[in-house]
Design an enzyme around this catalytic site. Structure first.
Site, PDB file in Angstrom:
ATOM      1  N   SER A 112       0.909  -1.112   0.139  1.00  0.00           N
ATOM      2  CA  SER A 112       0.000   0.142  -0.078  1.00  0.00           C
ATOM      3  C   SER A 112       0.726   1.209   0.258  1.00  0.00           C
ATOM      4  O   SER A 112       1.670   1.334  -0.990  1.00  0.00           O
ATOM      5  CB  SER A 112      -0.864  -0.089   1.117  1.00  0.00           C
ATOM      6  N   ASP A 152      -9.921  -4.137  -4.908  1.00  0.00           N
ATOM      7  CA  ASP A 152      -9.092  -2.804  -4.131  1.00  0.00           C
ATOM      8  C   ASP A 152      -9.141  -1.648  -5.022  1.00  0.00           C
ATOM      9  O   ASP A 152      -8.655  -1.863  -6.409  1.00  0.00           O
ATOM     10  CB  ASP A 152      -7.578  -3.360  -3.863  1.00  0.00           C
ATOM     11  N   HIS A 199      -8.283  -4.716  -0.134  1.00  0.00           N
ATOM     12  CA  HIS A 199      -7.114  -4.299   0.234  1.00  0.00           C
ATOM     13  C   HIS A 199      -6.890  -4.808   1.684  1.00  0.00           C
ATOM     14  O   HIS A 199      -7.575  -4.954   2.557  1.00  0.00           O
ATOM     15  CB  HIS A 199      -7.283  -2.574   0.255  1.00  0.00           C
TER      16      HIS A 199
END
Length: 307
Positions: free
Chosen positions: A154, A249, A279
């Site tokens: 991320s 995501d 995610h």
């Protein structure tokens, strides 16, 4: 969508309503609690030790993960996710320990400075400082200086990509490989998956924008490739990459498009999409076993790439 991912997503949505934004401190506590409840610890065979390296604003906390065995090994320098404003050594303890055990590599996790107390590019500067220190001191950690990689998930994937770009551009020694797990690479938030998955679990549009507003000092900084690595004009010479995405995501197109651009520039790329996942699934492994599957695949790639 994976039914287990849907259950987790609904549970988190109830605990953390998407239209109710917390304070940064509350968000950090929520993230720590989520991982504490839903992620597995690292294998007991992996040893961890805390240390520091010099940084631009003082010592940077680090955590070294060492699997069983001896001899000089490859090392992965890992930058945690969390929207640039949450996360740390504890939230990614399980993921880093698993990567170390399953890749037979050392893993060195970096506790970089967080927004909003330290806005862009403070976190990136810490990550670059950690890399430069590692490149000069790998042997003292038991690492092979010719087999060093960077990685992250991320926001950490954003930082790993930005570190690689900065090092290649400056002509400094660059990593041999980069592992980007559902990386955030375009902070203008205009990609199709950003729009199509605006109500996604874990990372709805309102939270995405909140993270960005806390991280950047102005919206114009989103056009800076150090903040949005997908905006880089030239990707030639980048390290070999493994890029992981999740089908549900909002960051799906970030990773997919970066993989396409790296390949077009001549970089060897392994692209792996987990179509049914959400995610943060590598940090939810008590409930979503595919998180461990992803980490095992990433570890296998590291072991092969850095052999």
């Amino acid at each position: 969508m994976d039914p287990k991912a849907q259950i987790v997503g609904e549970m988190i949505r109830q605990l953390r309503p998407p239209d109710s934004l917390p304070t940064p401190e509350e968000a950090r506590g929520q993230f720590r609690k989520m991982v504490e409840l839903l992620d597995e610890p690292p294998p007991v065979s992996v040893r961890s030790s805390d240390l520091t390296c010099p940084g631009p604003a003082g010592p940077i906390p680090l955590r070294l993960y060492t699997p069983d065995g001896g001899g000089a090994r490859p090392l992965l320098l890992y930058f945690h996710g969390g929207g640039w404003m949450q996360g740390g050594l504890e939230t990614h303890h399980g993921a880093c320990g698993k990567l170390a055990a399953w890749s037979d590599c050392l893993v060195l996790a970096v506790d970089y400075r967080l927004a909003p107390e330290h806005k862009f590019p403070a976190g990136l500067e810490d990550c670059l400082a950690a890399w430069r220190w590692l490149a000069a001191n790998a042997a003292t950690l038991g690492a092979d200086s010719a087999r060093l990689a960077v990685g992250g998930d991320s926001a950490g994937g954003n930082l790993a990509a930005a570190v690689c770009q900065a090092l290649v551009a400056s002509g400094e020694p660059a990593p041999a490989a980069q592992l980007l797990i559902y990386p955030s690479l375009d902070l203008a938030w205009q990609l199709p998956s950003h729009r199509d998955l605006a109500d996604a679990y874990i990372l709805p549009r309102i939270r995405v924008q909140w993270y960005t507003d806390l991280y950047l000092s102005s919206p114009e900084q989103a056009a800076d490739a150090r903040a949005s690595p997908l905006w880089a004009s030239d990707l030639h010479g980048q390290p070999a990459a493994m890029i992981v995405t999740a089908g549900f995501d909002p960051l799906l197109d970030d990773g997919r498009r970066y993989a396409e651009r790296l390949e077009a520039a001549g970089t060897p790329v392994v692209y792996r999409e987990f179509p049914g996942q959400i995610h943060a699934f590598i940090s939810l492994t008590r409930v979503i076993p595919q998180g461990n599957e992803c980490l095992r695949e990433a570890a296998s790639w590291l072991r092969t790439r850095l052999s």
